[in-house]
Scaffold this motif. Structure first.
Motif, PDB file in Angstrom:
ATOM      1  N   THR A 199       2.575   1.540  32.133  1.00 46.17           N
ATOM      2  CA  THR A 199       3.492   2.666  31.726  1.00 46.17           C
ATOM      3  C   THR A 199       4.684   2.372  31.692  1.00 46.17           C
ATOM      4  O   THR A 199       5.819   2.795  31.115  1.00 46.17           O
ATOM      5  N   GLY A 200       5.172   1.329  32.855  1.00 45.56           N
ATOM      6  CA  GLY A 200       6.650   0.961  33.126  1.00 45.56           C
ATOM      7  C   GLY A 200       7.453   1.904  33.725  1.00 45.56           C
ATOM      8  O   GLY A 200       8.500   1.928  33.698  1.00 45.56           O
ATOM      9  N   ARG A 201       7.152   2.999  34.211  1.00 45.00           N
ATOM     10  CA  ARG A 201       7.660   4.145  34.769  1.00 45.00           C
ATOM     11  C   ARG A 201       7.688   4.138  36.349  1.00 45.00           C
ATOM     12  O   ARG A 201       6.550   4.202  36.889  1.00 45.00           O
ATOM     13  N   ALA A 202       8.836   3.603  36.914  1.00 41.82           N
ATOM     14  CA  ALA A 202       9.019   3.062  38.367  1.00 41.82           C
ATOM     15  C   ALA A 202       8.362   4.324  39.143  1.00 41.82           C
ATOM     16  O   ALA A 202       7.667   4.020  39.889  1.00 41.82           O
ATOM     17  N   GLY A 203       8.671   5.641  38.648  1.00 47.61           N
ATOM     18  CA  GLY A 203       8.230   6.912  39.476  1.00 47.61           C
ATOM     19  C   GLY A 203       6.765   6.992  39.746  1.00 47.61           C
ATOM     20  O   GLY A 203       6.220   7.315  40.704  1.00 47.61           O
ATOM     21  N   LEU A 204       5.992   6.720  38.431  1.00 50.13           N
ATOM     22  CA  LEU A 204       4.693   6.665  38.588  1.00 50.13           C
ATOM     23  C   LEU A 204       3.964   5.610  39.294  1.00 50.13           C
ATOM     24  O   LEU A 204       2.971   5.826  40.067  1.00 50.13           O
TER      25      LEU A 204
ATOM     26  N   LYS B 256       5.502   3.687  41.669  1.00 47.74           N
ATOM     27  CA  LYS B 256       5.630   3.847  43.191  1.00 47.74           C
ATOM     28  C   LYS B 256       4.778   5.172  43.869  1.00 47.74           C
ATOM     29  O   LYS B 256       4.237   4.979  44.882  1.00 47.74           O
ATOM     30  N   GLY B 257       4.739   6.191  42.938  1.00 47.62           N
ATOM     31  CA  GLY B 257       4.005   7.400  43.287  1.00 47.62           C
ATOM     32  C   GLY B 257       2.565   7.053  43.592  1.00 47.62           C
ATOM     33  O   GLY B 257       1.946   7.584  44.444  1.00 47.62           O
ATOM     34  N   SER B 258       2.009   6.249  42.678  1.00 52.13           N
ATOM     35  CA  SER B 258       0.583   5.870  42.766  1.00 52.13           C
ATOM     36  C   SER B 258       0.347   5.113  44.186  1.00 52.13           C
ATOM     37  O   SER B 258      -0.797   5.224  44.857  1.00 52.13           O
ATOM     38  N   ILE B 259       1.310   4.119  44.301  1.00 48.77           N
ATOM     39  CA  ILE B 259       1.239   3.385  45.642  1.00 48.77           C
ATOM     40  C   ILE B 259       1.040   4.258  46.789  1.00 48.77           C
ATOM     41  O   ILE B 259       0.295   3.933  47.676  1.00 48.77           O
ATOM     42  N   PHE B 260       2.253   5.364  46.885  1.00 46.94           N
ATOM     43  CA  PHE B 260       2.293   6.223  47.945  1.00 46.94           C
ATOM     44  C   PHE B 260       0.795   6.876  48.110  1.00 46.94           C
ATOM     45  O   PHE B 260       0.469   7.074  49.140  1.00 46.94           O
ATOM     46  N   VAL B 261       0.385   7.343  47.035  1.00 45.26           N
ATOM     47  CA  VAL B 261      -0.943   8.214  47.121  1.00 45.26           C
ATOM     48  C   VAL B 261      -1.994   7.626  47.675  1.00 45.26           C
ATOM     49  O   VAL B 261      -2.798   7.777  48.429  1.00 45.26           O
ATOM     50  N   THR B 262      -2.002   6.224  47.048  1.00 44.70           N
ATOM     51  CA  THR B 262      -3.304   5.250  47.652  1.00 44.70           C
ATOM     52  C   THR B 262      -3.204   5.047  49.056  1.00 44.70           C
ATOM     53  O   THR B 262      -3.860   5.246  49.706  1.00 44.70           O
ATOM     54  N   LEU B 263      -1.888   4.682  49.619  1.00 40.87           N
ATOM     55  CA  LEU B 263      -1.498   4.567  51.075  1.00 40.87           C
ATOM     56  C   LEU B 263      -1.896   5.669  51.840  1.00 40.87           C
ATOM     57  O   LEU B 263      -2.565   5.756  52.762  1.00 40.87           O
TER      58      LEU B 263
ATOM     59  N   LEU C 204     -14.453   3.620  32.599  1.00 42.15           N
ATOM     60  CA  LEU C 204     -14.333   4.198  31.442  1.00 42.15           C
ATOM     61  C   LEU C 204     -12.606   4.612  31.093  1.00 42.15           C
ATOM     62  O   LEU C 204     -11.906   3.987  30.404  1.00 42.15           O
ATOM     63  N   ALA C 205     -12.522   5.777  31.809  1.00 47.25           N
ATOM     64  CA  ALA C 205     -11.339   6.436  31.656  1.00 47.25           C
ATOM     65  C   ALA C 205      -9.895   5.711  31.747  1.00 47.25           C
ATOM     66  O   ALA C 205      -9.015   5.416  30.824  1.00 47.25           O
ATOM     67  N   ARG C 206      -9.883   5.104  32.996  1.00 45.66           N
ATOM     68  CA  ARG C 206      -8.690   4.327  33.324  1.00 45.66           C
ATOM     69  C   ARG C 206      -8.531   3.183  32.848  1.00 45.66           C
ATOM     70  O   ARG C 206      -7.187   2.880  32.185  1.00 45.66           O
ATOM     71  N   LEU C 207      -9.709   2.519  32.257  1.00 47.74           N
ATOM     72  CA  LEU C 207      -9.675   1.161  31.377  1.00 47.74           C
ATOM     73  C   LEU C 207      -8.940   1.623  30.183  1.00 47.74           C
ATOM     74  O   LEU C 207      -8.315   0.689  29.689  1.00 47.74           O
ATOM     75  N   SER C 208      -9.681   2.511  29.553  1.00 52.44           N
ATOM     76  CA  SER C 208      -9.299   2.825  27.936  1.00 52.44           C
ATOM     77  C   SER C 208      -7.795   3.352  27.955  1.00 52.44           C
ATOM     78  O   SER C 208      -7.379   3.575  26.769  1.00 52.44           O
ATOM     79  N   ALA C 209      -7.302   3.992  29.172  1.00 55.76           N
ATOM     80  CA  ALA C 209      -6.065   4.497  28.775  1.00 55.76           C
ATOM     81  C   ALA C 209      -4.796   3.532  28.947  1.00 55.76           C
ATOM     82  O   ALA C 209      -3.993   3.624  28.854  1.00 55.76           O
ATOM     83  N   ALA C 210      -5.285   2.073  29.583  1.00 54.21           N
ATOM     84  CA  ALA C 210      -4.198   0.853  29.392  1.00 54.21           C
ATOM     85  C   ALA C 210      -3.633   0.975  27.806  1.00 54.21           C
ATOM     86  O   ALA C 210      -2.358   0.731  27.999  1.00 54.21           O
ATOM     87  N   PRO C 211      -4.177   0.936  26.913  1.00 56.95           N
ATOM     88  CA  PRO C 211      -3.385   0.785  25.316  1.00 56.95           C
ATOM     89  C   PRO C 211      -2.369   1.725  25.584  1.00 56.95           C
ATOM     90  O   PRO C 211      -1.475   1.707  24.867  1.00 56.95           O
ATOM     91  N   LEU C 212      -2.956   3.061  25.763  1.00 55.53           N
ATOM     92  CA  LEU C 212      -1.925   4.080  25.793  1.00 55.53           C
ATOM     93  C   LEU C 212      -0.940   4.034  26.572  1.00 55.53           C
ATOM     94  O   LEU C 212       0.505   4.320  26.372  1.00 55.53           O
ATOM     95  N   ALA C 213      -1.094   3.400  27.848  1.00 58.91           N
ATOM     96  CA  ALA C 213      -0.032   3.372  28.769  1.00 58.91           C
ATOM     97  C   ALA C 213       1.072   2.464  28.261  1.00 58.91           C
ATOM     98  O   ALA C 213       2.214   2.419  28.385  1.00 58.91           O
ATOM     99  N   LEU C 214       0.492   1.281  27.611  1.00 61.09           N
ATOM    100  CA  LEU C 214       1.475   0.267  27.132  1.00 61.09           C
ATOM    101  C   LEU C 214       2.124   0.707  25.831  1.00 61.09           C
ATOM    102  O   LEU C 214       3.337   0.458  25.804  1.00 61.09           O
TER     103      LEU C 214
END
Lengths: 553, 232
Positions: free
Chosen positions: A422-427, A429-436, A537-547
């Motif tokens: 997605t190239g969005r820094a907030g997203l 960094k936020g995902s890393i924070f949520v994972t941790l 399924l969902a996360r993988l197919s979302a990759a082209p959308l994110a790009l």
């Protein structure tokens, strides 16, 4: 250094303050997350421990999740921050110390030592705060002072070795792995022989000024452009990639796959190649203890998955440029390729990367077992297992386990693509924070469920939980497929083929699970839900959308 | 833009030149209106548009880890119209060592590499975003002038963004001035010059630019109004 408008000359008269400000400003969200972690620890200590909640904080699992994982993660983060490791190329010959700093009217000593002092302070705070807050009254014996010194020593040496210019590409990685592992090995030996705190401090303390001096020397060399070149001594390095014509790429897709391989594909197999020999050496210490050997084998099998978690950071980046971590650089975004083709090149690379990493393991493990004399023990255990469950079932089970490990490795590499691209820094960094946060909370929550005897109730609710998760997954998949179709990001044929492949994989997994777990205690519909959840399924197919969101802003 | 001309896109820093170019390349999605390049939407059909465009970025972000030979091999895979002989001719003209790593090249050499991969597939539209930032005056004059003229003569189109107006004046057939995201003047260069004539003297593009763009800051510097198109 670019000074933002908010920071005026009168604000920062001291170079030390300016250097410190840069660290703080650039990594403020990391620091906020760190302070958040400390607050959570303090809250747990004050509220839960003092009120004697029925949570067993004494178990190794809780200790690992609440203490070891966050501290290790933060220490790794501090190493990346205070070595300026996020900005440069770790494999390059040149120093990783930012060249922009060399033109500042500051002495070399100040350039080297201020980042080191800040790193030292951060390490000391990390250790002291977690030692005070994360260790609740328990029977675990954790030393007071020397681990703090160890953190300071490791960080100081990492800084010195990172800032040193080298004569060949890749030598920095080798030097860091060998030197830091050697220090760790000595510490582990000292622990094994129950060395006293005084002895540990005596070993660690003298290294701090030594590392500071080496770092100062490294920065001085880098500042005067003193980069040795040893490639002349090695003939093949002089001619590698030379002017002899090579075969052309068959297609744009194969060219892009080559690009991705050069960028990120090699990291997983290379790291496996570095770590695996040390792990295989453990086989020689197992003796006749089959349980210990099994633990070592599991460790070896888990290694690619763990390394893939970190290697995914390079795979999910859209940029080839270290300094542009998030956006898609013009060089890539102006390739005449669709977003789906760009993603396909990444997926192809991750498949090759996973295959090569596992090939190394599949070849090396039997060889190590044979040379260490442990093979008869493994064969004996396998024979007993085959007798107990039947040979076909044993063979399928073994293959399924290996396939699951391989699939998990690949899944680790690709499952965060949809966030990174997605190239969005907030997203990101936020995902890393949520994972941790999830990692941090999962241990205590599991303990709480077990201690309060809620596990049985949770088990009975499992079908409902699985059904809800499947609903969420399928809804997300439908939404993503609609967006892909409407945005013409993926062809109709690719959408149908993808959906068909996913269905085949789900039914295949379901069939195997039904055959393997043929028991009245587990209903078949539960296995179906499990198979649906297990196949990406969902996360993988979302990759082209994110790009697409990143490429066409 | 009709084909076969060199378009100079001029404006102060931050005027919107790179933003416009990003729209043409499909790197930005139009919030209103539409963008069409070769009759196609560059966001919806990046392959159709980008395979006919040669682009030299202001940032020139060619990956440093690649060798010149690898970059050429990699780039040619994307363009069916890639001309090996022309690529080799350009490589020799620019004196590029095929085994050299991009990161070891000078700024001027890196710009030459970028130019090579932008030109070797003989694009229908060549987009140069501040290309002169990496070149010394001699190289700038010899290489860019020759390349732009060659492409224009062959009926190809060049969009050339710069704030070095003497350079634009030298090579452009048509000039578009933009300021704060709006076109303030767009016309053939000769027409612009003739229409801004003062007491028989033909002003330089520099003077016209200052008069047009700097009007709000210093109205006294305005030249007489022109007959050229412009949104003001």
């Amino acid at each position: 250094m670019t000074i933002p408008a908010r920071m005026t000359v009168t604000d920062r008269r001291s170079p030390a303050l300016a250097i410190g400000w840069e660290f703080r400003q650039r990594h403020r969200w990391g620091l906020v997350a760190f302070v958040g972690y400390l607050i959570v620890l303090a809250a747990i200590k004050l509220v839960i421990v003092t009120h004697d909640f029925p949570i067993d904080f004494d178990s190794p699992e809780t200790f690992a999740f609440a203490f070891v994982i966050p501290v290790s993660s933060y220490f790794t983060y501090f190493i990346a921050v205070f070595t300026f490791g996020l900005d440069g190329d770790i494999a390059a010959r040149q120093s990783m110390y930012p060249a922009r700093m060399f033109v500042r009217p500051v002495s070399t000593t100040a350039l080297a030592w201020w980042p080191m002092l800040y790193g030292t302070a951060a390490s000391v705070i990390l250790w002291t705060a977690t030692r005070l807050l994360a260790l609740w009254p328990s029977s675990l014996e954790v030393p007071v002072v020397w681990p703090g010194f160890l953190a300071v020593v490791l960080l100081a040496w990492a800084q010195a070795l990172t800032w040193m210019p080298y004569g060949l590409p890749g030598v920095r990685v080798l030097a860091m792995v060998l030197w830091l592992t050697a220090i760790d090995a000595i510490v582990i030996l000292a622990l094994h022989f129950r060395a006293s705190e005084a002895a540990m401090i005596a070993f660690l303390l003298p290294q701090i000024p030594l590392a500071y001096l080496v770092a100062r020397y490294a920065v001085a060399r880098a500042r005067r452009g003193d980069v040795p070149d040893w490639s002349g001594a090695i003939p093949w390095l002089r001619t590698s990639g030379g002017s002899q014509p090579r075969r052309s790429f068959r297609s744009a897709a194969s060219a892009q796959a080559w690009f991705e391989w050069r960028l990120s594909g090699k990291s997983l197999p290379v790291w496996i190649g570095v770590v695996l020999p040390f792990e295989l050496l453990l086989f020689w210490t197992a003796g006749t203890a089959s349980a210990l050997l099994l633990e070592y084998l599991i460790l070896v099998l888990l290694t690619p998955i763990m390394i893939a978690t970190f290697a995914a950071a390079t795979v999910r980046r859209a940029s080839a440029n270290m300094s542009d971590s998030y956006g898609v650089p013009p060089f890539i975004s102006t390739r005449p390729l669709t977003n789906a083709q760009l993603i396909a090149a990444k997926l192809k690379t991750t498949l090759a990367s996973t295959a090569l990493a596992w090939l190394l393991i599949i070849v090396a493990v039997p060889l190590a077992l044979a040379w260490s004399g442990e093979m008869p023990l493994v064969l004996e255990r396998t024979r007993r297992f085959a007798e107990a469950v039947g040979t076909p079932r044993a063979v399928v089970f073994s293959l399924l386990v290996v396939a699951a490990f391989i699939a998990s490795t690949w899944k680790q590499l690709v499952q965060t693509l949809y966030i990174g691209l997605t190239g969005r820094a907030g997203l990101i960094k936020g995902s890393i924070f949520v994972t941790l946060t999830v990692l941090f909370l999962i241990g205590p929550i599991a303990e709480w469920l077990i201690e309060t005897r809620r596990l049985g109730r949770l088990w009975s609710k499992l079908p409902l939980i699985f059904t809800l998760l499947v609903c969420v997954k399928m809804s997300a998949a439908v939404w993503i497929a609609t967006r892909l179709y409407r945005g013409r990001l993926v062809s109709d044929r690719a959408l149908v083929a993808g959906a068909a492949c996913w269905c085949v994989a789900v039914f295949a997994l379901y069939g195997v699970l039904v055959w393997m777990l043929d028991t009245p205690h587990i209903p078949h519909y539960l296995l179906m839900l499990l198979a649906i959840l297990a196949i990406p399924l969902a996360r993988l197919s979302a990759a082209p959308l994110a790009l697409a969101w990143n490429r066409h802003r | 833009m009709p084909a076969g001309a060199v378009y100079g896109l001029v404006g102060a820093n931050g005027a919107g030149k790179t933003t416009l170019i990003k729209h043409i390349l499909g790197l930005l999605r139009a919030e209103s209106g539409s963008v069409r390049v070769f009759g196609l939407d560059p966001v919806a059909d990046p392959v159709g548009v980008l395979s006919r465009i040669g682009y030299l970025s202001e940032e020139n972000d060619v990956p440093g880890w690649m060798r010149v030979e690898e970059l050429i091999r990699y780039t040619r895979a994307f363009y069916p119209s890639w001309n090996d002989a022309y690529a080799e001719e350009l490589r020799q003209t620019f004196a590029l060592d095929p085994s050299a790593k991009i990161k070891s090249l000078s700024k001027g050499q890196k710009a030459r590499v970028g130019l090579l991969i932008a030109l070797a597939h003989r694009p229908a539209l060549l987009v140069l975003d501040e290309p002169s930032s990496g070149l010394d005056p001699i190289v700038r004059r010899d290489i860019l002038g020759a390349v732009i003229r060659t492409i224009a003569d062959e009926g190809r189109t060049v969009l050339f963004s710069s704030h070095l107006l003497d350079e634009v004046e030298e090579v452009a057939d048509h000039v578009t001035m933009i300021n704060k995201g709006s076109i303030v003047l767009s016309a053939p260069l000769d027409e612009i010059k003739q229409s801004h004539r003062v007491d028989g003297r033909v002003p330089s593009l520099d003077e016209i630019f200052v008069a047009r763009v700097g009007r709000t800051e210093d109205p006294s510097r305005s030249l007489p109004s022109s007959g050229a198109k412009g949104s003001g």
